[in-house]
Write an enzyme that holds these catalytic residues in place. Structure first.
Site, PDB file in Angstrom:
ATOM      1  N   HIS A 114      -9.703   1.591   4.702  1.00 19.34           N
ATOM      2  CA  HIS A 114      -8.179   1.391   5.611  1.00 19.34           C
ATOM      3  C   HIS A 114      -8.455   2.503   6.628  1.00 19.34           C
ATOM      4  CE1 HIS A 114      -4.330   2.567   6.440  1.00 19.34           C
ATOM      5  NE2 HIS A 114      -3.694   1.316   5.948  1.00 19.34           N
ATOM      6  N   GLY A 149       2.940  -1.073   4.427  1.00 21.62           N
ATOM      7  CA  GLY A 149       2.993   0.267   3.999  1.00 21.62           C
ATOM      8  C   GLY A 149       4.389   0.736   3.833  1.00 21.62           C
ATOM      9  N   GLY A 150       4.985   1.524   4.689  1.00 14.30           N
ATOM     10  CA  GLY A 150       6.480   1.945   4.628  1.00 14.30           C
ATOM     11  C   GLY A 150       7.488   1.111   3.742  1.00 14.30           C
ATOM     12  N   SER A 192       3.399  -2.222  10.427  1.00 16.95           N
ATOM     13  CA  SER A 192       4.997  -2.253  10.534  1.00 16.95           C
ATOM     14  C   SER A 192       5.407  -3.806  10.277  1.00 16.95           C
ATOM     15  CB  SER A 192       5.204  -2.070  12.014  1.00 16.95           C
ATOM     16  OG  SER A 192       4.818  -0.644  12.374  1.00 16.95           O
ATOM     17  N   GLY A 240       2.522   2.375  10.891  1.00 18.29           N
ATOM     18  CA  GLY A 240       3.573   3.302  10.818  1.00 18.29           C
ATOM     19  C   GLY A 240       4.486   3.863  11.959  1.00 18.29           C
ATOM     20  N   ASN A 260       0.769  -1.068   0.092  1.00 19.64           N
ATOM     21  CA  ASN A 260      -0.121  -0.077  -0.158  1.00 19.64           C
ATOM     22  C   ASN A 260       0.735   1.221   0.067  1.00 19.64           C
ATOM     23  OD1 ASN A 260      -1.681   2.087   0.451  1.00 19.64           O
ATOM     24  ND2 ASN A 260      -2.303   1.378   2.567  1.00 19.64           N
ATOM     25  N   TRP A 261       0.909   1.751  -1.452  1.00 21.64           N
ATOM     26  CA  TRP A 261       1.989   3.016  -1.275  1.00 21.64           C
ATOM     27  C   TRP A 261       1.402   4.210  -0.579  1.00 21.64           C
ATOM     28  CZ3 TRP A 261       4.458   2.936  -6.911  1.00 21.64           C
ATOM     29  CH2 TRP A 261       5.043   1.677  -7.007  1.00 21.64           C
ATOM     30  N   LYS A 262       0.202   4.127  -0.350  1.00 22.80           N
ATOM     31  CA  LYS A 262      -0.483   5.435   0.394  1.00 22.80           C
ATOM     32  C   LYS A 262      -0.334   6.633  -0.606  1.00 22.80           C
ATOM     33  CE  LYS A 262      -0.458   3.003   4.774  1.00 22.80           C
ATOM     34  NZ  LYS A 262      -0.101   3.200   6.313  1.00 22.80           N
ATOM     35  N   GLU A 304      -6.990   4.575   7.890  1.00 25.78           N
ATOM     36  CA  GLU A 304      -6.646   6.071   7.467  1.00 25.78           C
ATOM     37  C   GLU A 304      -7.610   6.820   6.906  1.00 25.78           C
ATOM     38  OE1 GLU A 304      -2.952   5.571   5.523  1.00 25.78           O
ATOM     39  OE2 GLU A 304      -2.106   4.998   7.510  1.00 25.78           O
ATOM     40  N   GLU A 358      -5.448  -4.804  10.469  1.00 19.83           N
ATOM     41  CA  GLU A 358      -4.460  -3.885  10.758  1.00 19.83           C
ATOM     42  C   GLU A 358      -4.517  -3.144  11.838  1.00 19.83           C
ATOM     43  OE1 GLU A 358      -2.127  -2.561   6.732  1.00 19.83           O
ATOM     44  OE2 GLU A 358      -3.940  -1.346   7.136  1.00 19.83           O
TER      45      GLU A 358
HETATM   46  P1  13P Z   1       3.094   0.458   7.684  1.00 16.77           P
HETATM   47  O1  13P Z   1       3.776  -0.846   7.027  1.00 16.77           O
HETATM   48  O2  13P Z   1       3.952   1.542   7.295  1.00 16.77           O
HETATM   49  O3  13P Z   1       3.202   0.465   9.132  1.00 16.77           O
HETATM   50  O4  13P Z   1       1.489   0.585   7.276  1.00 16.77           O
HETATM   51  C1  13P Z   1       0.684  -0.387   7.212  1.00 16.77           C
HETATM   52  C2  13P Z   1      -0.466  -0.090   6.449  1.00 16.77           C
HETATM   53  O5  13P Z   1      -1.295   0.906   6.905  1.00 16.77           O
HETATM   54  C3  13P Z   1      -0.800  -0.731   5.144  1.00 16.77           C
HETATM   55  O6  13P Z   1      -1.939  -0.669   4.772  1.00 16.77           O
END
Ligand code: 13P
Length: 249
Positions: free
Chosen positions: A94, A233-234, A212, A172, A9-11, A96, A166
């Site tokens: 998600h 994510g990251g 994470s 994050g 997930n590149w956000k 967010e 999640e």
């Molecule tokens: P991180 O891997 O950066 O913690 O993000 C997880 C995430 O929200 C994937 O959708």
């Protein structure tokens, strides 16, 4: 046997030019791996990502969509637009989006139903806050999110869905859930799906852990019985993503 699926997930990261650079770094590292791989890129990166990944084993996903076919919804993107571009997966609900864009269990359900109409596979997100975990209401909270997300979803569609657990406190933060914590909730999700549908459906649906995940912790998380992949994510923005995809090498 459920095949593992690792989704980046590149956000809100990477312009189209930067996306092509990242794809050219990651593609040779993750192509033809045992696990399925999906890049969920920002909307504007979708055309070039689809083009760059054509003929490869990597699929393209979106990070959101509207629940209507079309209409006066300024700034929104419809499922038909995604389908026409060659998108195969779409992240729905998600945390967010729930937190910053007021998405609710009801809009999540509408989007899930609409995604299936357009042959898009929804990646349905759920997860508790730290306060909820400390209050001891994680299992009830997750059950409620899952029951509402799958309302009126027929079994044959549900079987193809992906659920991403999640925990919000792990996103994050670098604070990954232990493999036992993650397995406990993913196993619970499977039981909830068993209650809604049946054994066959619950055994088919892939349940991911997200929060994470990185190359160092992936192997342990992905070795758990009910964890069928990761929503990343990251670490999806770095070459470390390949260590997650190739976790058992
Ligand atoms: P991180 O891997 O950066 O913690 O993000 C997880 C995430 O929200 C994937 O959708």
């Amino acid at each position: 046997m459920r095949n593992k699926i690792i989704i980046g997930n590149w956000k809100m990261n990477k312009t189209p030019k930067e996306a092509l650079e990242l794809i050219s770094t990651l593609k040779p590292l993750v192509e033809n791996s045992e696990a399925e791989v999906v890049f969920c890129v920002p909307f504007v990166d979708i055309p070039c990502a689809v083009e760059a990944l054509k003929g490869s084993s990597i699929s393209v996903g979106a990070q959101n969509m509207h629940f209507e076919d079309s209409g006066a919804f300024t700034g929104e993107v419809s499922p038909g637009m995604l389908y026409e571009l060659g998108v195969e997966y779409v992240i729905i609900g998600h945390s967010e989006r729930r937190q910053y864009f007021a998405e609710t269990d009801e809009t999540v359900n509408k989007k899930v139903l609409k995604a299936f109409e357009y042959e898009l596979i929804p990646i349905i997100c759920c997860g508790e806050t730290l306060e909820q975990r400390e209050e001891g209401i994680t299992m009830d909270w997750i059950k409620n999110q899952i029951v509402k997300a799958f309302e009126n979803v027929p079994k044959e569609n549900a079987m193809t869905a992906i659920v991403a657990y999640e925990p919000i406190w792990a996103i994050g933060t670098g604070k990954v859930a232990t493999s036992e914590q993650a397995e406990e909730v993913c196993g619970h999700i499977r039981n909830v799906l068993r209650e809604i549908y049946d054994d066959e459906t619950a055994e088919e649906i892939r349940i991911q852990y997200g929060g994470s995940v990185n190359g160092a912790n992936a192997k342990e998380l992905l070795s758990m019985e009910d964890i069928d992949g990761g929503l990343v994510g990251g670490a999806a923005l770095k070459a470390d993503f390949a260590n997650i995809v190739n976790y058992n090498k």
